[in-house]
Design an enzyme around this catalytic site. Sequence first.
Site, PDB file in Angstrom:
ATOM      1  N   ASP A  91       0.768  -1.180   0.122  1.00  0.00           N
ATOM      2  CA  ASP A  91      -0.071   0.136   0.050  1.00  0.00           C
ATOM      3  C   ASP A  91       0.912   1.258   0.039  1.00  0.00           C
ATOM      4  O   ASP A  91       0.386   2.353  -0.550  1.00  0.00           O
ATOM      5  CB  ASP A  91      -0.950  -0.003   1.212  1.00  0.00           C
ATOM      6  CG  ASP A  91      -2.439  -0.636   0.869  1.00  0.00           C
ATOM      7  OD1 ASP A  91      -2.142  -1.546   0.185  1.00  0.00           O
ATOM      8  OD2 ASP A  91      -3.273  -0.575   1.637  1.00  0.00           O
ATOM      9  N   CYS A 147       0.975  -8.289   4.555  1.00  0.00           N
ATOM     10  CA  CYS A 147       0.415  -6.767   4.457  1.00  0.00           C
ATOM     11  C   CYS A 147      -1.138  -6.929   4.120  1.00  0.00           C
ATOM     12  O   CYS A 147      -1.785  -7.949   3.660  1.00  0.00           O
ATOM     13  CB  CYS A 147       1.311  -6.032   3.350  1.00  0.00           C
ATOM     14  SG  CYS A 147       3.062  -5.872   3.899  1.00  0.00           S
ATOM     15  N   ASP A 148      -1.398  -5.721   3.882  1.00  0.00           N
ATOM     16  CA  ASP A 148      -2.810  -5.150   4.102  1.00  0.00           C
ATOM     17  C   ASP A 148      -4.067  -6.143   3.789  1.00  0.00           C
ATOM     18  O   ASP A 148      -4.857  -6.571   4.571  1.00  0.00           O
ATOM     19  CB  ASP A 148      -2.985  -3.375   3.641  1.00  0.00           C
ATOM     20  CG  ASP A 148      -2.429  -2.652   4.261  1.00  0.00           C
ATOM     21  OD1 ASP A 148      -1.190  -3.057   4.797  1.00  0.00           O
ATOM     22  OD2 ASP A 148      -2.279  -1.488   4.261  1.00  0.00           O
ATOM     23  N   LYS A 149      -4.200  -6.148   2.407  1.00  0.00           N
ATOM     24  CA  LYS A 149      -5.347  -7.017   1.733  1.00  0.00           C
ATOM     25  C   LYS A 149      -5.126  -8.380   1.714  1.00  0.00           C
ATOM     26  O   LYS A 149      -5.969  -9.282   1.732  1.00  0.00           O
ATOM     27  CB  LYS A 149      -5.818  -6.367   0.548  1.00  0.00           C
ATOM     28  CG  LYS A 149      -5.699  -5.053   0.550  1.00  0.00           C
ATOM     29  CD  LYS A 149      -6.579  -4.069   1.301  1.00  0.00           C
ATOM     30  CE  LYS A 149      -6.393  -2.711   1.755  1.00  0.00           C
ATOM     31  NZ  LYS A 149      -5.087  -2.332   1.957  1.00  0.00           N
ATOM     32  N   CYS A 162       4.844  -2.568   7.959  1.00  0.00           N
ATOM     33  CA  CYS A 162       5.403  -1.183   8.620  1.00  0.00           C
ATOM     34  C   CYS A 162       5.018  -1.152  10.132  1.00  0.00           C
ATOM     35  O   CYS A 162       3.999  -1.650  10.469  1.00  0.00           O
ATOM     36  CB  CYS A 162       5.034  -0.249   7.985  1.00  0.00           C
ATOM     37  SG  CYS A 162       5.251  -0.006   6.217  1.00  0.00           S
ATOM     38  N   GLU A 222      -6.814   4.638  -0.354  1.00  0.00           N
ATOM     39  CA  GLU A 222      -6.365   5.287   0.980  1.00  0.00           C
ATOM     40  C   GLU A 222      -6.019   6.767   0.808  1.00  0.00           C
ATOM     41  O   GLU A 222      -5.263   6.995  -0.243  1.00  0.00           O
ATOM     42  CB  GLU A 222      -5.360   4.249   1.524  1.00  0.00           C
ATOM     43  CG  GLU A 222      -5.868   3.087   2.039  1.00  0.00           C
ATOM     44  CD  GLU A 222      -4.764   2.444   2.740  1.00  0.00           C
ATOM     45  OE1 GLU A 222      -5.061   1.323   3.561  1.00  0.00           O
ATOM     46  OE2 GLU A 222      -3.494   2.582   2.409  1.00  0.00           O
ATOM     47  N   SER A 262      -5.206   5.172   5.317  1.00  0.00           N
ATOM     48  CA  SER A 262      -4.269   4.399   5.772  1.00  0.00           C
ATOM     49  C   SER A 262      -4.190   4.110   7.155  1.00  0.00           C
ATOM     50  O   SER A 262      -4.765   4.984   8.110  1.00  0.00           O
ATOM     51  CB  SER A 262      -2.917   4.897   5.463  1.00  0.00           C
ATOM     52  OG  SER A 262      -1.976   4.250   5.982  1.00  0.00           O
TER      53      SER A 262
END
Length: 551
Positions: free
Chosen positions: A78, A119-121, A191, A442, A468
Site C-alpha cells: 500500500d 500486508c494489508d489486503k 510497517c 487510502e 491508511s
Amino acid sequence: MKSDFVKKGIANAPHRALYNALGLTEEELSRPLIGVVSSYNEIVPGHINIDKIADAVKLGVAAAGGTPLVFPAIAVCDGIAMGHTGMKYSLVTRELIADSTEAMVMAHGFDGLVMIPNCDKNVPGLLMAAARLNIPTVFVSGGPMLAGRMDGGKISFSTISEAVGQFNAGIIDEAKLKEFECKTCPTCGSCSGMYTANSMNCLTEALGMGLKGNGTIPAVYSERIRLAKHAGAAVMRLVEKNILPRDIMTEKAFMNALTVDMALGCSTNSMLHIPAIAHECGIEINLDIANRISEKTPNLCHLAPAGRAYMEDLDAAGGVYAVMKELSKKSLINTDCMTVTGKTVGENIADAENLNTDIIRPIDNPYSVTGGIAVLRGNLAPEGSVVKRSAVAPEMLVHKGPARVFDCEEDAQKAINGGNIKAGDVVVIRYEGPKGGPGMREMLNPTSAIMGMGLGNSVALITDGRFSGATRGACVGHVSPEAASGGVIGVVKDGDIINIDIPANKIELLVPDAEIKERMKNFVPKKKSLGGYLKRYAASVSGGASGAVLD
C-alpha cells in the site's frame, strides 16, 4: 484423508503420474497434503522474507508427518501504491486473493493449509479464503518491521509521510527529509506501527486463527522462524482433530476480534475487513455492533500513529495475549472460543502477563473508557462512517467548519500543498469509494500533508474512500452511501458547514433538509470510463458500510 480422492485408487493413476513428476515419493503421498500459501514477492517489504517463513513452515509440517506443497498468493504494498492509480488496485486484490486461493485448493485437494500473509489486503483475503474452504488452516504472518531510529527516538512510516508535509511547509529542509527517507524503514516486515497489516495480523491472533505472537514478533527475529515451524506442526494437529476454520471463526470469536480491535486502536480498515471475513462465515457484522463494543471496551494501547510505541514494544510487553488477558479481567473476552492451538482462548491466555503497563495500559487505567474506533452517522452518512478516535487530538473530537470539496484525491492534494486549506476547514474528498474510485483509495498523502503542515489540530478530512492505518487526525472515512451510489456526500458544496461530533457518534451536513432534498433530486453521480478488472469490480462491489464485498 480428503486428498485420497485425488491420489488413491486405480482411477487416480494419472494423478499419481503427475505427483511423480513433482518428485514426490510414495511415502510422501501416503501422508496428508498440506498447502503452504506463500505470499512471497520481491516488491513488498513485508513479503521479502516470506520465503524463509515458508521454508520453516514446510519443516514443521514434515516433522509432524505431513507433506507440504507451496503455492503463491499475490500482495500489494500500500505504501508504494499510495497517491496514484496504483491505490485503486489495493483493496480490490482482497477478492482476487480469496478467489485464487479457493481455486487452487479446490483444484488440488489439500487436507490442510498454512496461510502466510503479511500486508494489508493479503491477510483478510486469505482469511476469507479459509472461511470459504473450511479445511484445517493455521495462519503465520511474515511479521512487523522494526521501528526506525532517528534523533534519539523511534520513527515509522507515518513519520516519513508527515515529513513530506513538513518539507512543503518549509519546516524542514531537503537534507532532513533525506535522513527520514533513509532511516524510516530499517528492516523487512510490515510497517512498524499499528497500521492495517499489523492490525489484521493481531486480529488474526484474537480470532484464534494464528498462534501466540503471530501479530507482534518482529520479522527479523529468529523467534518468527520458530513460530513458523510451530504453525506447520499445529496444522497437523488440526487435521488429526478435524478442527475447521468455521469452528474457530464463530460469532463470539468475531466479537473478541472487535473488542481487541478497540483496545489496540487498530486501523479503520479493520471495519472493512472484519465484516467481509465474517460474511464468508455466514455471520453478518454491521457498524452498529462496532459502536456497541466500542462503548464498553477501554482503549489500552497507543501505538503509532496514535502514540510513540511500536509493534516491537507491544511484543515485548506481552503481545495480543496480554491485551486479551487485561480485557478478560472485566469479562470482555469470550474465553470459551476454540483456537488453532487446539485449546480455548481462556487456556491460551491463562499465563499471559502484561510486562509493560506503559505500552499496555491496565484495564483500570486506560487511555479512554471507550474503544479506539468510532462509527459516526448522520444525514451526511446515514449508513455510517468510521474514524480512528484514539488518533484524534482532543480539541478535534468536536469540530464544525466549512467544506472544501474535491472530486478526487489529486485535486485535494494540490490544494493542501498549495496552502489553500485553512484552519477550521473540513476537506471533503468524494468519488473515491468502492464503486466511485473504484477501489476505495487510502488517503495517507492528504492526511499526512495536513499533519505535516501543522493543521492537524484545526482541519478535518472526510471521504467516501478510506484512510491508511498510518493516518492520524480528525479523518472520517467510509462515508456511506458513497457519492457514486447517490450518497449525500455527492451534493456537498464549498462553504457548507459540516459538524463532526465524535463523542456523540455524529456527522452532519448543516444544510436545511428541504435544500438537501432539492439537491438530491437533481443529483446525477459522475461516471468514470473503466476497463479490465476495475470495471468488473465496480459493477459488483457493495458499499463500505458492508465491508466492500462483491455481490
